[in-house]
Design an enzyme around this catalytic site. Sequence first.
Site, PDB file in Angstrom:
ATOM      1  N   MET A   1       7.144  -2.707  54.280  1.00 12.71           N
ATOM      2  CA  MET A   1       7.334  -3.827  55.214  1.00 12.71           C
ATOM      3  C   MET A   1       6.823  -3.431  56.595  1.00 12.71           C
ATOM      4  SD  MET A   1      11.164  -4.984  54.182  1.00 12.71           S
ATOM      5  CE  MET A   1      11.689  -5.090  52.466  1.00 12.71           C
TER       6      MET A   1
ATOM      7  N   ASP B   1      11.991  -9.968  41.432  1.00 13.98           N
ATOM      8  CA  ASP B   1      12.432  -9.112  42.542  1.00 13.98           C
ATOM      9  C   ASP B   1      13.385  -9.865  43.466  1.00 13.98           C
ATOM     10  OD1 ASP B   1      12.684  -7.245  44.555  1.00 13.98           O
ATOM     11  OD2 ASP B   1      10.562  -7.277  45.151  1.00 13.98           O
TER      12      ASP B   1
ATOM     13  N   MET C   1       4.513  -5.928  51.661  1.00 15.03           N
ATOM     14  CA  MET C   1       4.937  -7.087  52.464  1.00 15.03           C
ATOM     15  C   MET C   1       4.379  -6.883  53.864  1.00 15.03           C
ATOM     16  SD  MET C   1       8.772  -7.296  50.915  1.00 15.03           S
ATOM     17  CE  MET C   1       8.659  -5.651  50.240  1.00 15.03           C
TER      18      MET C   1
ATOM     19  N   SER D   1      14.401  -0.276  43.193  1.00 16.86           N
ATOM     20  CA  SER D   1      13.757  -0.396  44.499  1.00 16.86           C
ATOM     21  C   SER D   1      14.342   0.644  45.444  1.00 16.86           C
ATOM     22  CB  SER D   1      13.990  -1.793  45.074  1.00 16.86           C
ATOM     23  OG  SER D   1      13.762  -1.759  46.467  1.00 16.86           O
TER      24      SER D   1
ATOM     25  N   ASP E   1       9.031  -0.724  48.462  1.00 18.56           N
ATOM     26  CA  ASP E   1       8.901  -1.897  49.328  1.00 18.56           C
ATOM     27  C   ASP E   1       8.330  -1.497  50.680  1.00 18.56           C
ATOM     28  OD1 ASP E   1       9.929  -4.131  47.795  1.00 18.56           O
ATOM     29  OD2 ASP E   1      11.851  -3.080  47.826  1.00 18.56           O
TER      30      ASP E   1
ATOM     31  N   HIS F   1       4.980  -2.672  46.576  1.00 22.93           N
ATOM     32  CA  HIS F   1       5.052  -4.087  46.963  1.00 22.93           C
ATOM     33  C   HIS F   1       4.729  -4.189  48.455  1.00 22.93           C
ATOM     34  CE1 HIS F   1       8.033  -7.766  47.352  1.00 22.93           C
ATOM     35  NE2 HIS F   1       6.796  -8.089  47.647  1.00 22.93           N
TER      36      HIS F   1
ATOM     37  N   HIS G   1       9.934   1.127  42.324  1.00 27.77           N
ATOM     38  CA  HIS G   1       9.465   0.020  43.180  1.00 27.77           C
ATOM     39  C   HIS G   1       9.570   0.444  44.650  1.00 27.77           C
ATOM     40  CE1 HIS G   1       8.709  -4.308  43.899  1.00 27.77           C
ATOM     41  NE2 HIS G   1       9.564  -4.202  44.904  1.00 27.77           N
TER      42      HIS G   1
ATOM     43  N   MET H   1       9.395 -13.650  43.413  1.00 28.35           N
ATOM     44  CA  MET H   1      10.443 -13.299  44.376  1.00 28.35           C
ATOM     45  C   MET H   1      11.639 -14.237  44.185  1.00 28.35           C
ATOM     46  SD  MET H   1       9.356 -10.709  46.098  1.00 28.35           S
ATOM     47  CE  MET H   1      10.836 -10.614  47.110  1.00 28.35           C
TER      48      MET H   1
HETATM   49  C1  DX5 Z   1      13.032  -7.573  49.185  1.00 27.40           C
HETATM   50  C2  DX5 Z   1      12.413  -6.492  48.354  1.00 27.40           C
HETATM   51  C3  DX5 Z   1      13.181  -6.142  47.146  1.00 27.40           C
HETATM   52  C4  DX5 Z   1      14.557  -5.613  47.427  1.00 27.40           C
HETATM   53  C5  DX5 Z   1      15.421  -5.934  46.249  1.00 27.40           C
HETATM   54  O1  DX5 Z   1      12.166  -7.897  50.196  1.00 27.40           O
HETATM   55  O2  DX5 Z   1      11.128  -6.885  47.924  1.00 27.40           O
HETATM   56  O3  DX5 Z   1      12.464  -5.247  46.323  1.00 27.40           O
HETATM   57  O4  DX5 Z   1      14.597  -4.249  47.640  1.00 27.40           O
HETATM   58  O5  DX5 Z   1      16.704  -5.499  46.539  1.00 27.40           O
HETATM   59  P1  DX5 Z   1      17.964  -6.046  45.756  1.00 27.40           P
HETATM   60  O6  DX5 Z   1      17.798  -5.689  44.316  1.00 27.40           O
HETATM   61  O7  DX5 Z   1      19.085  -5.321  46.407  1.00 27.40           O
HETATM   62  O8  DX5 Z   1      17.997  -7.537  45.969  1.00 27.40           O
HETATM   63 ZN    ZN Z   2      10.090  -5.623  46.372  1.00 25.56          ZN
END
Ligand code: DX5
Ligand code: ZN
Length: 216
Positions: free
Chosen positions: A36, A174, A67, A7, A34, A65, A32, A136
Amino acid sequence: MIKIAPSILSADFSRLGFDVETADKGGADYIHVDVMDGHFVPNMTIGPLVVKALRKITSKPLDTHLMITDPEKYIPRFAEAGSDILTVHIETCPDIMHTIRLIKSLNVKVGLTLNPATPFDSLLPALSEIDLLLIMTVQPGFGAQSFMFDQLPKIERAKNEKLKYGYKYEIEVDGGINSDTISNAYSAGGEVMVAGNAVFGKGSIGENIRILKEKA
Ligand code: DX5
Ligand code: ZN
């Protein structure tokens, strides 16, 4: 064979291209990303421009991903930017079948996910239509949180539904994946492991990926 999806949330954004190339060469299976929006989750990250930039430097699947609230508004832009998989949260999709059709119409793979507090049953009508089911194991929003062991039954449920009905989705996990927790997620049925802090946090990126695969 287990897959690792580093990620980029935990990468060094001042040298993002270098970190992603290193992860790619070091055995990452997916990258990956993320996304947000500061609304669905209390943190803001990146948008389609970064996906577009990463598309030029890696041929690994860009596993995006989302969010974000109102994902349908942005899905075409992420597809255009080069995402290979677009994963939406069931909580953000009032008409999940419509969202799935939209993603498919853009020739992108469909991922579906849910927050830890959301019941697995909310996904049932969509399971036959998706390519990736993301479980998750932290509250979405931040990297480097602790793995929620109470989500293991959801991973098992994802595996059992897949076996029972012959669904094609890959099971991705994740949040909080590291060399101690990866075997729990793997034995429960996880096939693709997202790892942010455990890959980019400290030490060598390639070595970190190798260790995760070994510990699964
Ligand atoms: C959290 C993200 C994850 C995050 C995971 O909201 O969706 O992808 O980056 O990070 P680690 O592996 O550090 O928990
Ligand atoms: Zn993620």
